[in-house]
Design a protein around this motif. Structure first.
Motif, PDB file in Angstrom:
ATOM      1  N   LEU A 280       0.613  -1.226   0.053  1.00  0.00           N
ATOM      2  CA  LEU A 280       0.056  -0.104  -0.073  1.00  0.00           C
ATOM      3  C   LEU A 280       0.920   1.335   0.057  1.00  0.00           C
ATOM      4  O   LEU A 280       0.472   2.334  -0.661  1.00  0.00           O
ATOM      5  CB  LEU A 280      -0.969  -0.079   1.216  1.00  0.00           C
ATOM      6  CG  LEU A 280      -1.969  -0.940   1.093  1.00  0.00           C
ATOM      7  CD1 LEU A 280      -2.555  -1.032   2.460  1.00  0.00           C
ATOM      8  CD2 LEU A 280      -3.110  -1.045   0.248  1.00  0.00           C
ATOM      9  N   ALA A 281       1.746   1.236   0.812  1.00  0.00           N
ATOM     10  CA  ALA A 281       2.846   2.380   0.704  1.00  0.00           C
ATOM     11  C   ALA A 281       3.634   2.565  -0.307  1.00  0.00           C
ATOM     12  O   ALA A 281       3.385   3.780  -1.055  1.00  0.00           O
ATOM     13  CB  ALA A 281       3.943   2.304   2.011  1.00  0.00           C
ATOM     14  N   TYR A 282       3.936   1.538  -1.340  1.00  0.00           N
ATOM     15  CA  TYR A 282       4.545   1.592  -2.479  1.00  0.00           C
ATOM     16  C   TYR A 282       3.640   2.273  -3.527  1.00  0.00           C
ATOM     17  O   TYR A 282       3.841   3.116  -4.205  1.00  0.00           O
ATOM     18  CB  TYR A 282       5.164   0.330  -3.075  1.00  0.00           C
ATOM     19  CG  TYR A 282       5.821   0.318  -4.412  1.00  0.00           C
ATOM     20  CD1 TYR A 282       6.681   1.096  -4.545  1.00  0.00           C
ATOM     21  CD2 TYR A 282       5.095  -0.351  -5.334  1.00  0.00           C
ATOM     22  CE1 TYR A 282       7.399   1.031  -5.742  1.00  0.00           C
ATOM     23  CE2 TYR A 282       5.676  -0.555  -6.434  1.00  0.00           C
ATOM     24  CZ  TYR A 282       6.729   0.308  -6.788  1.00  0.00           C
ATOM     25  OH  TYR A 282       7.553   0.073  -8.084  1.00  0.00           O
ATOM     26  N   ASP A 283       2.523   1.685  -3.396  1.00  0.00           N
ATOM     27  CA  ASP A 283       1.421   2.321  -4.603  1.00  0.00           C
ATOM     28  C   ASP A 283       1.024   3.752  -4.063  1.00  0.00           C
ATOM     29  O   ASP A 283       0.898   4.650  -5.020  1.00  0.00           O
ATOM     30  CB  ASP A 283       0.227   1.644  -4.361  1.00  0.00           C
ATOM     31  CG  ASP A 283       0.143  -0.048  -4.977  1.00  0.00           C
ATOM     32  OD1 ASP A 283       1.110  -0.054  -5.601  1.00  0.00           O
ATOM     33  OD2 ASP A 283      -0.380  -0.964  -4.434  1.00  0.00           O
ATOM     34  N   TRP A 284       0.964   4.000  -2.896  1.00  0.00           N
ATOM     35  CA  TRP A 284       0.753   5.627  -2.646  1.00  0.00           C
ATOM     36  C   TRP A 284       1.974   6.613  -2.999  1.00  0.00           C
ATOM     37  O   TRP A 284       1.808   7.619  -3.379  1.00  0.00           O
ATOM     38  CB  TRP A 284       0.837   5.596  -0.912  1.00  0.00           C
ATOM     39  CG  TRP A 284       0.614   6.715  -0.256  1.00  0.00           C
ATOM     40  CD1 TRP A 284      -0.316   7.574  -0.042  1.00  0.00           C
ATOM     41  CD2 TRP A 284       1.790   7.604   0.194  1.00  0.00           C
ATOM     42  NE1 TRP A 284       0.006   8.794   0.477  1.00  0.00           N
ATOM     43  CE2 TRP A 284       1.444   8.837   0.635  1.00  0.00           C
ATOM     44  CE3 TRP A 284       3.256   7.051   0.246  1.00  0.00           C
ATOM     45  CZ2 TRP A 284       2.318   9.907   1.243  1.00  0.00           C
ATOM     46  CZ3 TRP A 284       4.226   8.110   0.970  1.00  0.00           C
ATOM     47  CH2 TRP A 284       3.711   9.471   1.429  1.00  0.00           C
ATOM     48  N   ALA A 285       3.111   5.910  -2.754  1.00  0.00           N
ATOM     49  CA  ALA A 285       4.416   6.634  -3.222  1.00  0.00           C
ATOM     50  C   ALA A 285       4.183   6.978  -4.722  1.00  0.00           C
ATOM     51  O   ALA A 285       4.728   8.128  -5.064  1.00  0.00           O
ATOM     52  CB  ALA A 285       5.534   6.086  -2.970  1.00  0.00           C
ATOM     53  N   ARG A 286       3.726   6.218  -5.540  1.00  0.00           N
ATOM     54  CA  ARG A 286       3.843   6.216  -6.959  1.00  0.00           C
ATOM     55  C   ARG A 286       2.482   6.906  -7.580  1.00  0.00           C
ATOM     56  O   ARG A 286       2.660   7.123  -8.733  1.00  0.00           O
ATOM     57  CB  ARG A 286       3.947   4.484  -7.689  1.00  0.00           C
ATOM     58  CG  ARG A 286       5.236   4.090  -7.167  1.00  0.00           C
ATOM     59  CD  ARG A 286       5.668   2.843  -8.056  1.00  0.00           C
ATOM     60  NE  ARG A 286       5.790   3.178  -9.726  1.00  0.00           N
ATOM     61  CZ  ARG A 286       5.629   2.209 -10.649  1.00  0.00           C
ATOM     62  NH1 ARG A 286       5.001   1.078 -10.497  1.00  0.00           N
ATOM     63  NH2 ARG A 286       5.791   2.832 -11.819  1.00  0.00           N
ATOM     64  N   LYS A 287       1.820   7.105  -6.764  1.00  0.00           N
ATOM     65  CA  LYS A 287       0.618   7.874  -7.412  1.00  0.00           C
ATOM     66  C   LYS A 287       0.635   9.257  -7.663  1.00  0.00           C
ATOM     67  O   LYS A 287       0.229   9.587  -8.508  1.00  0.00           O
ATOM     68  CB  LYS A 287      -0.686   7.668  -6.170  1.00  0.00           C
ATOM     69  CG  LYS A 287      -1.987   7.972  -6.559  1.00  0.00           C
ATOM     70  CD  LYS A 287      -3.033   7.981  -5.259  1.00  0.00           C
ATOM     71  CE  LYS A 287      -4.526   8.036  -6.005  1.00  0.00           C
ATOM     72  NZ  LYS A 287      -5.335   8.013  -4.924  1.00  0.00           N
ATOM     73  N   GLU A 288       1.692   9.769  -6.807  1.00  0.00           N
ATOM     74  CA  GLU A 288       1.959  11.105  -7.124  1.00  0.00           C
ATOM     75  C   GLU A 288       3.215  11.544  -6.380  1.00  0.00           C
ATOM     76  O   GLU A 288       3.809  10.930  -5.357  1.00  0.00           O
ATOM     77  CB  GLU A 288       0.986  12.354  -6.556  1.00  0.00           C
ATOM     78  CG  GLU A 288       0.321  12.116  -5.145  1.00  0.00           C
ATOM     79  CD  GLU A 288      -0.717  13.017  -4.897  1.00  0.00           C
ATOM     80  OE1 GLU A 288      -0.276  14.102  -4.116  1.00  0.00           O
ATOM     81  OE2 GLU A 288      -1.782  12.750  -4.838  1.00  0.00           O
ATOM     82  N   LYS A 289       3.890  12.825  -6.642  1.00  0.00           N
ATOM     83  CA  LYS A 289       5.049  13.240  -6.310  1.00  0.00           C
ATOM     84  C   LYS A 289       4.881  13.531  -4.756  1.00  0.00           C
ATOM     85  O   LYS A 289       4.122  14.283  -4.542  1.00  0.00           O
ATOM     86  CB  LYS A 289       5.542  14.367  -6.898  1.00  0.00           C
ATOM     87  CG  LYS A 289       5.873  14.248  -8.535  1.00  0.00           C
ATOM     88  CD  LYS A 289       7.400  13.451  -8.459  1.00  0.00           C
ATOM     89  CE  LYS A 289       7.807  12.956  -9.801  1.00  0.00           C
ATOM     90  NZ  LYS A 289       9.033  12.334 -10.022  1.00  0.00           N
ATOM     91  N   ARG A 290       5.698  12.872  -4.029  1.00  0.00           N
ATOM     92  CA  ARG A 290       5.585  13.138  -2.526  1.00  0.00           C
ATOM     93  C   ARG A 290       6.943  14.006  -2.142  1.00  0.00           C
ATOM     94  O   ARG A 290       8.192  13.484  -2.168  1.00  0.00           O
ATOM     95  CB  ARG A 290       5.438  11.833  -1.520  1.00  0.00           C
ATOM     96  CG  ARG A 290       4.507  10.843  -2.061  1.00  0.00           C
ATOM     97  CD  ARG A 290       2.789  11.460  -1.840  1.00  0.00           C
ATOM     98  NE  ARG A 290       1.904  10.408  -2.469  1.00  0.00           N
ATOM     99  CZ  ARG A 290       0.556  10.676  -2.174  1.00  0.00           C
ATOM    100  NH1 ARG A 290       0.125  11.639  -1.513  1.00  0.00           N
ATOM    101  NH2 ARG A 290      -0.201   9.658  -2.668  1.00  0.00           N
ATOM    102  N   VAL A 291       6.612  14.975  -1.349  1.00  0.00           N
ATOM    103  CA  VAL A 291       8.031  15.867  -0.867  1.00  0.00           C
ATOM    104  C   VAL A 291       7.666  15.716   0.715  1.00  0.00           C
ATOM    105  O   VAL A 291       6.898  16.068   1.497  1.00  0.00           O
ATOM    106  CB  VAL A 291       7.802  17.354  -1.232  1.00  0.00           C
ATOM    107  CG1 VAL A 291       8.874  17.925  -0.524  1.00  0.00           C
ATOM    108  CG2 VAL A 291       7.805  17.323  -2.652  1.00  0.00           C
ATOM    109  N   MET A 292       8.791  15.112   1.191  1.00  0.00           N
ATOM    110  CA  MET A 292       8.820  15.058   2.720  1.00  0.00           C
ATOM    111  C   MET A 292       9.356  16.243   3.380  1.00  0.00           C
ATOM    112  O   MET A 292      10.300  17.098   3.003  1.00  0.00           O
ATOM    113  CB  MET A 292       9.599  13.769   3.051  1.00  0.00           C
ATOM    114  CG  MET A 292       9.605  12.571   2.191  1.00  0.00           C
ATOM    115  SD  MET A 292       8.072  11.851   2.432  1.00  0.00           S
ATOM    116  CE  MET A 292       8.007  11.336   4.001  1.00  0.00           C
ATOM    117  N   THR A 293       8.761  16.542   4.598  1.00  0.00           N
ATOM    118  CA  THR A 293       9.049  17.809   5.500  1.00  0.00           C
ATOM    119  C   THR A 293       9.291  17.371   6.627  1.00  0.00           C
ATOM    120  O   THR A 293       8.752  16.114   7.296  1.00  0.00           O
ATOM    121  CB  THR A 293       8.059  18.827   5.330  1.00  0.00           C
ATOM    122  OG1 THR A 293       6.785  18.365   5.548  1.00  0.00           O
ATOM    123  CG2 THR A 293       7.990  19.447   3.955  1.00  0.00           C
TER     124      THR A 293
END
Length: 585
Positions: A280-293
């Motif tokens: 689920l985390a892998y699919d979530w990451a590839r769904k759109e660009k994620r910028v960590m803060t």
């Protein structure tokens, strides 16, 4: 069928959360660490956070691998899979590169990687099948692999995808080759930073050049190495250049012994069922660009760690500190991957703390590895003068300064240090080569020469213990010599010394002087010409045949020796006997 532990039973409810806190500590014996104790930093529970931590703890009853080794492999593979999709602010990667350091069999490095791949199989099986590489050993081959991966993805349904993960299970084999490539280290470091790498190759037409350019390299890396190989191939020069502070090495050791599987039974790790959380985390990451803060609490804690790492590094030797110069960013990256696995973009303080424990364990591991390397080098270090002497022997006794510099290992010693050492060696001479036809500094040659021996004092002549007949002849000669006015009052020792000096002045030893000449060997009678004539060609051949015939047919004249000559010969023989006695000394 569940795998049974030799030292106890797992909790059926959820063994990851109820097992004893000390059950998974790494069994590594520290050895005088400067940056803390490996065992003190080896509690995996302090590093576990989110789904990755739960999967590692959940799989532990089913594998003999070190939990920290499984954790390191999971971080490397999962971060490589989300690379390019999850980034730091400004687009900087969050990818984590790791290395498992442990002895063969005892370290269970391959077992740890197997467990990580099994845990990630539901999520990353397609990624690992199509984006995994190994055996890259040069800068051009690294860029070529990244470029080819991107080019192949242009025709796929998902579009451009340049992700690549390099897994070296025998890292020392590649280090042996990459250490000889002048461009690998620089391209390797640049890829970790996510900056552009370029490789220029020959084109299809003569004089044409093709450029392979990767603007946003997405490279993952995981490796295995033995501590002894680390000491041999991880050089101080590369460490100072920053090649190894991008990698997080961890010491690993077998965590437990499990019963061997029975015939037809699967290995224990395959009896563990991973959860769907990481998929689920892998699919979530590839769904759109994620910028960590960072959250405010996490930012405050991160700034404290940055200051602490900087102060600690300032107190360490430069070579050792060079491995830890990016410890703060490593904490940031590990925390970002742990948080992304939890499907969140704001990194909490707890993730920073878990990441800090993992990075601190890596620092302690590297310190132990560097100390081991230093102790091995101290035991086997060869002085520079001996190395110069050995290489000159291998190079035929002579070498230019540049050849000797490369032979001794470019960068290991400076050219000035080599020349300074050679100047103090009595068996090495340095020659400046002139008339080379080139401008600039004249090249120098190092030549191996024999050491000059100190001049020996002249030895006093020894009176020979002559046999009776020789002694009589010797005394007769001495009497004649001493009867001369210039030799009045001189002893037999002076006579012997005079005899040796006289022989040396003539360029021959007394023994050679006294050797009687052999009479010439009688010539063989000429073979009478046979009835069959040999046909000769040319004037030279005819003349040679005529001379031979006249020499063999002419009668030899016998000349009788006069009586005076016979008397002289007898006197010469007598002198020869005396000279032989002198020569025997």
């Amino acid at each position: 069928m569940k795998a049974e532990l030799l030292w106890g039973e797992p909790d059926d409810a959820y063994p990851a959360l109820t097992m004893d806190a000390h059950a998974f500590s790494v069994n590594v014996q520290p050895n005088g660490l400067e940056r803390g104790n490996v065992e003190a930093h080896g509690r995996y529970e302090d590093m576990a956070y989110g789904p990755i931590g739960k999967e590692v703890l959940g799989s532990q009853p089913f594998t003999e691998a070190d939990p920290i080794g499984v954790h390191a492999a999971l971080l490397a593979l999962f971060s490589a899979a989300i690379n390019g999709h999850v980034t730091q602010p400004g687009g900087r990667p969050v990818v984590v590169w790791t290395a498992l350091a442990g002895r063969s069999s005892l370290g269970c490095k391959g077992t740890a990687l197997e467990a990580a791949e099994w845990i990630l199989d539901p999520a990353l099986s397609a990624f690992l099948n199509h984006h995994r590489r190994q055996g890259i050993s040069s800068g051009p081959s690294l860029i070529n692999a990244l470029h080819e991966q991107y080019e192949k993805s242009l025709t796929t349904e998902d579009g451009p995808d340049g992700r690549l993960v390099v897994i070296e299970e025998e890292w020392q084999n590649q280090l042996r080759r990459t250490n000889r490539c002048p461009t690998f280290s620089g391209n390797f470091r640049t890829a970790w930073d996510g900056k552009t790498v370029v490789n220029t190759t020959k084109g299809k037409k003569p004089g044409e050049r093709d450029e392979q350019r990767v603007d946003n390299p997405q490279l993952g890396f995981h490796s295995h190495i033995q501590p002894g190989a680390w000491a041999k191939y991880i050089s101080d020069t590369e460490a100072l250049g920053g090649s190894y502070n991008r990698i997080l090495p961890v010491l690993v050791h077998r965590s437990k012994f499990l019963p061997s599987p029975e015939e037809g039974e699967e290995r224990p790790i395959f009896q563990y069922t991973p959860t769907k959380t990481l998929k689920l985390a892998y699919d979530w990451a590839r769904k759109e660009k994620r910028v960590m803060t960072l959250s405010s609490a996490a930012r405050k804690r991160f700034d404290e760690l940055r200051m602490t790492y900087e102060e600690q590094n300032a107190e360490l030797p430069e070579v050792l500190a060079s491995f830890f110069e990016r410890s703060a960013e490593q904490v940031w990256r590990v925390a970002a991957v742990l948080t992304a696995a939890n499907r969140k973009t704001v990194i909490p303080r707890e993730a920073i703390e878990a990441a800090r424990h993992f990075v601190d364990y890596s620092i302690a591991s590297v310190t132990q590895l560097v100390n081991l390397s230093a102790s091995n080098q101290a035991r086997t270090a060869t002085p520079l003068d001996d190395l110069i002497r050995r290489w000159l022997n291998k190079l035929g006794g002579e070498a230019t300064r540049s050849v000797l510099y490369r032979s001794l290992g470019s960068g290991r010693y400076s050219a000035e240090e080599i020349e300074r050492t050679a100047e103090g060696m009595p068996d090495v001479e340095i020659i400046e080569v002139r008339n080379t036809g080139r401008s600039g500094a004249k090249p120098k040659k190092f030549r191996l020469v024999a050491e000059t021996a100190s001049p020996a004092e002249p030895m006093a002549p020894v009176v020979p213990s002559a046999r009776p007949a020789e002694a009589e002849a010797l005394l007769t000669l001495y009497a004649e010599w001493a009867g001369k006015a210039e030799n009045a009052g001189k002893s037999l020792t002076d006579f012997l010394a005079h005899g040796q000096a006289q022989g040396q002045a003539k360029g021959q030893t007394p023994a050679r002087k006294a050797t009687a000449k052999r009479p010439p060997a009688p010539r063989k009678a000429a073979t009478p010409p046979s009835s069959t004539t040999t046909r000769t060609r040319g004037t030279a051949s005819k003349r040679a045949a005529a001379k031979t015939t006249s020499a063999t047919t002419a009668p030899r004249k016998s000349v009788a020796k006069p009586a005076a000559q016979k008397a002289v010969s007898q006197r010469s023989v007598k002198k020869a006997v005396a000279a032989s006695a002198i020569a025997s000394t």
